[in-house]
Design a protein around this motif. Structure first.
Motif, PDB file in Angstrom:
ATOM      1  N   HIS A 134       0.809  -1.223   0.000  1.00 17.58           N
ATOM      2  CA  HIS A 134       0.000   0.000   0.000  1.00 17.58           C
ATOM      3  C   HIS A 134       0.843   1.274   0.000  1.00 17.58           C
ATOM      4  O   HIS A 134       0.468   2.269  -0.623  1.00 17.58           O
ATOM      5  CB  HIS A 134      -0.949  -0.007   1.200  1.00 17.58           C
ATOM      6  CG  HIS A 134      -2.075  -0.983   1.050  1.00 17.58           C
ATOM      7  ND1 HIS A 134      -2.050  -2.240   1.619  1.00 17.58           N
ATOM      8  CD2 HIS A 134      -3.252  -0.899   0.379  1.00 17.58           C
ATOM      9  CE1 HIS A 134      -3.163  -2.879   1.315  1.00 17.58           C
ATOM     10  NE2 HIS A 134      -3.917  -2.097   0.566  1.00 17.58           N
ATOM     11  N   MET A 137       1.680   2.059  -3.533  1.00 13.18           N
ATOM     12  CA  MET A 137       0.541   2.470  -4.353  1.00 13.18           C
ATOM     13  C   MET A 137      -0.006   3.835  -3.956  1.00 13.18           C
ATOM     14  O   MET A 137      -0.631   4.521  -4.761  1.00 13.18           O
ATOM     15  CB  MET A 137      -0.572   1.422  -4.272  1.00 13.18           C
ATOM     16  CG  MET A 137      -0.145   0.046  -4.754  1.00 13.18           C
ATOM     17  SD  MET A 137       0.701   0.055  -6.350  1.00 13.18           S
ATOM     18  CE  MET A 137      -0.604   0.669  -7.418  1.00 13.18           C
ATOM     19  N   CYS A 138       0.225   4.233  -2.720  1.00 15.54           N
ATOM     20  CA  CYS A 138      -0.264   5.529  -2.240  1.00 15.54           C
ATOM     21  C   CYS A 138       0.745   6.654  -2.460  1.00 15.54           C
ATOM     22  O   CYS A 138       0.410   7.829  -2.245  1.00 15.54           O
ATOM     23  CB  CYS A 138      -0.610   5.447  -0.757  1.00 15.54           C
ATOM     24  SG  CYS A 138      -1.994   4.341  -0.390  1.00 15.54           S
ATOM     25  N   MET A 142      -3.968   9.703  -4.589  1.00 17.11           N
ATOM     26  CA  MET A 142      -5.155   9.104  -5.182  1.00 17.11           C
ATOM     27  C   MET A 142      -5.378   9.578  -6.612  1.00 17.11           C
ATOM     28  O   MET A 142      -5.777   8.800  -7.486  1.00 17.11           O
ATOM     29  CB  MET A 142      -6.382   9.425  -4.321  1.00 17.11           C
ATOM     30  CG  MET A 142      -7.676   8.820  -4.830  1.00 17.11           C
ATOM     31  SD  MET A 142      -9.060   9.012  -3.675  1.00 17.11           S
ATOM     32  CE  MET A 142      -9.229  10.805  -3.681  1.00 17.11           C
ATOM     33  N   HIS A 144      -3.319  10.205  -8.816  1.00 15.05           N
ATOM     34  CA  HIS A 144      -2.357   9.655  -9.780  1.00 15.05           C
ATOM     35  C   HIS A 144      -2.236   8.132  -9.666  1.00 15.05           C
ATOM     36  O   HIS A 144      -1.245   7.560 -10.118  1.00 15.05           O
ATOM     37  CB  HIS A 144      -0.977  10.291  -9.573  1.00 15.05           C
ATOM     38  CG  HIS A 144      -0.941  11.770  -9.803  1.00 15.05           C
ATOM     39  ND1 HIS A 144      -1.228  12.335 -11.028  1.00 15.05           N
ATOM     40  CD2 HIS A 144      -0.677  12.810  -8.962  1.00 15.05           C
ATOM     41  CE1 HIS A 144      -1.125  13.657 -10.942  1.00 15.05           C
ATOM     42  NE2 HIS A 144      -0.805  13.965  -9.693  1.00 15.05           N
ATOM     43  N   GLU A 145      -3.252   7.496  -9.097  1.00 15.51           N
ATOM     44  CA  GLU A 145      -3.171   6.037  -8.928  1.00 15.51           C
ATOM     45  C   GLU A 145      -3.068   5.325 -10.268  1.00 15.51           C
ATOM     46  O   GLU A 145      -2.293   4.364 -10.425  1.00 15.51           O
ATOM     47  CB  GLU A 145      -4.370   5.520  -8.139  1.00 15.51           C
ATOM     48  CG  GLU A 145      -4.244   4.029  -7.803  1.00 15.51           C
ATOM     49  CD  GLU A 145      -5.458   3.479  -7.078  1.00 15.51           C
ATOM     50  OE1 GLU A 145      -5.336   2.399  -6.473  1.00 15.51           O
ATOM     51  OE2 GLU A 145      -6.535   4.110  -7.121  1.00 15.51           O
ATOM     52  N   THR A 148       0.352   5.472 -11.451  1.00 15.94           N
ATOM     53  CA  THR A 148       1.209   4.565 -10.681  1.00 15.94           C
ATOM     54  C   THR A 148       1.131   3.153 -11.252  1.00 15.94           C
ATOM     55  O   THR A 148       2.149   2.473 -11.430  1.00 15.94           O
ATOM     56  CB  THR A 148       0.797   4.556  -9.197  1.00 15.94           C
ATOM     57  OG1 THR A 148       0.922   5.876  -8.664  1.00 15.94           O
ATOM     58  CG2 THR A 148       1.673   3.608  -8.393  1.00 15.94           C
ATOM     59  N   PHE A 149      -0.087   2.696 -11.546  1.00 19.78           N
ATOM     60  CA  PHE A 149      -0.268   1.388 -12.183  1.00 19.78           C
ATOM     61  C   PHE A 149       0.499   1.327 -13.497  1.00 19.78           C
ATOM     62  O   PHE A 149       1.229   0.361 -13.769  1.00 19.78           O
ATOM     63  CB  PHE A 149      -1.758   1.134 -12.452  1.00 19.78           C
ATOM     64  CG  PHE A 149      -2.476   0.414 -11.351  1.00 19.78           C
ATOM     65  CD1 PHE A 149      -2.544  -0.964 -11.333  1.00 19.78           C
ATOM     66  CD2 PHE A 149      -3.085   1.123 -10.323  1.00 19.78           C
ATOM     67  CE1 PHE A 149      -3.211  -1.631 -10.325  1.00 19.78           C
ATOM     68  CE2 PHE A 149      -3.761   0.472  -9.316  1.00 19.78           C
ATOM     69  CZ  PHE A 149      -3.825  -0.918  -9.307  1.00 19.78           C
ATOM     70  N   SER A 168      -6.267   0.422  -2.630  1.00 18.59           N
ATOM     71  CA  SER A 168      -5.853   1.558  -1.798  1.00 18.59           C
ATOM     72  C   SER A 168      -6.993   2.559  -1.612  1.00 18.59           C
ATOM     73  O   SER A 168      -7.175   3.125  -0.526  1.00 18.59           O
ATOM     74  CB  SER A 168      -4.645   2.254  -2.426  1.00 18.59           C
ATOM     75  OG  SER A 168      -3.538   1.369  -2.484  1.00 18.59           O
ATOM     76  N   TRP A 169      -7.766   2.800  -2.686  1.00 21.06           N
ATOM     77  CA  TRP A 169      -8.895   3.730  -2.589  1.00 21.06           C
ATOM     78  C   TRP A 169     -10.199   3.082  -3.044  1.00 21.06           C
ATOM     79  O   TRP A 169     -11.120   2.942  -2.268  1.00 21.06           O
ATOM     80  CB  TRP A 169      -8.608   5.001  -3.393  1.00 21.06           C
ATOM     81  CG  TRP A 169      -7.591   5.861  -2.719  1.00 21.06           C
ATOM     82  CD1 TRP A 169      -7.775   6.669  -1.629  1.00 21.06           C
ATOM     83  CD2 TRP A 169      -6.206   5.977  -3.062  1.00 21.06           C
ATOM     84  NE1 TRP A 169      -6.594   7.278  -1.274  1.00 21.06           N
ATOM     85  CE2 TRP A 169      -5.610   6.874  -2.139  1.00 21.06           C
ATOM     86  CE3 TRP A 169      -5.397   5.424  -4.055  1.00 21.06           C
ATOM     87  CZ2 TRP A 169      -4.269   7.237  -2.190  1.00 21.06           C
ATOM     88  CZ3 TRP A 169      -4.068   5.769  -4.099  1.00 21.06           C
ATOM     89  CH2 TRP A 169      -3.516   6.669  -3.171  1.00 21.06           C
ATOM     90  N   VAL A 174     -10.686   0.193  -9.957  1.00 22.28           N
ATOM     91  CA  VAL A 174      -9.528  -0.449 -10.591  1.00 22.28           C
ATOM     92  C   VAL A 174      -9.974  -1.604 -11.475  1.00 22.28           C
ATOM     93  O   VAL A 174      -9.508  -1.766 -12.610  1.00 22.28           O
ATOM     94  CB  VAL A 174      -8.531  -0.938  -9.519  1.00 22.28           C
ATOM     95  CG1 VAL A 174      -7.402  -1.751 -10.161  1.00 22.28           C
ATOM     96  CG2 VAL A 174      -7.950   0.237  -8.748  1.00 22.28           C
TER      97      VAL A 174
END
Length: 264
Positions: A134, A137-138, A142, A144-145, A148-149, A168-169, A174
């Motif tokens: 987490h 991923m954080c 949020m 820019h999640e 990040t992926f 995470s959110w 997702v």
């Protein structure tokens, strides 16, 4: 007296017996039993539990694929940080490796090399894959999640297996929106992107919640969401096989009962 290590034996059969032949030392048997029990019971319990998972997963694998190939990686040991210290993790993790290959309890491999003559230089004792948590991923926030992926999939791990925490959110965002947007990159990779939910009831998250609103991602479950985005094929046994570019792993709270329900 003791049964050989690794023996499968029924309940009501002792795995070891201590018999004192000298009445002057009547206390000695209980003294030794306490030490031996504290050392051995955890390994025996973890080995037995892992074996039961292996039996269960092989049964469903034969039914749905006609093969047990891959089962050795199907039940992964994530227990290290939840144990009563490193020694407990090592003992339990080593026992798990009697039935499976996947582990994040890396010192268990050293333990098996030190005490059981394993050799990870010439044989597969235990292994794992690249995986996020987490905090990773954080890190981008949020907003820019998705980026990040994409960075993980395209730049940091452009090939091979990568396991990504996806809750995470908003896990269902997702599973529906992010997967659609990332599908071209995922399908172009030489490897597998594994999505990891980590919140809620594992059975409902993976397989779907029948009490959720009709048509919702929660009602469908994570596996069905992946199928609708990435598809796959129907095998000779008549079961759907998800496209090899994606997978799902739930790394927490899996009991034998939950594993049976998920597989069923």
């Amino acid at each position: 007296m003791a049964l050989p290590e690794g023996t499968l034996y029924p309940v009501q059969v002792p795995c070891l017996v201590i018999h004192n032949t000298n009445p002057r030392f009547f206390w000695l048997t209980n003294y030794l039993e306490t030490i031996l029990s504290a050392t051995l019971w955890g390994m025996c319990t973890s080995a037995t539990t892992a074996y039961q998972f292996r039996v269960l997963l092989e049964r469903f694998a034969r039914q749905t694929t006609g093969s047990t190939e891959g089962v050795q990686w199907q039940a992964h040991d994530f227990s290290f940080r939840g144990m009563f210290g490193p020694q407990a993790a090592i003992l339990s993790g080593a026992a798990h490796l009697l039935s499976f290959t996947g582990t994040d309890t890396i010192p268990a491999i050293d333990f098996l090399e030190q005490y059981y003559d394993a050799n990870s230089d010439v044989e597969l004792v235990g292994g794992s894959v690249a995986a996020t948590e987490h905090s990773v991923m954080c890190a981008g926030g949020m907003e820019h999640e998705l980026q990040t992926f994409e960075r993980l999939i395209c730049e940091i791990y452009p090939q091979g297996i990568v396991s990504i925490v996806a809750d995470s959110w908003d896990f269902w965002q997702v599973m529906t929106e992010f997967t659609q947007q990332l599908k071209p990159q995922i399908m172009a990779r030489d490897g597998k992107v594994v999505f990891r939910p980590d919140t809620g009831d594992p059975v409902l998250i993976v397989c779907g919640d029948p009490t959720a609103p009709a048509g919702s991602a929660e009602r469908k479950g994570a596996m069905q969401c992946l199928w609708e985005v990435f598809g796959g094929h129907v095998n000779a046994q008549g079961y759907k096989v998800l496209d090899s570019h994606v997978g799902l792993v739930y790394g927490d709270s899996i009991t034998l009962e939950r594993a049976e329900a998920i597989c069923a």
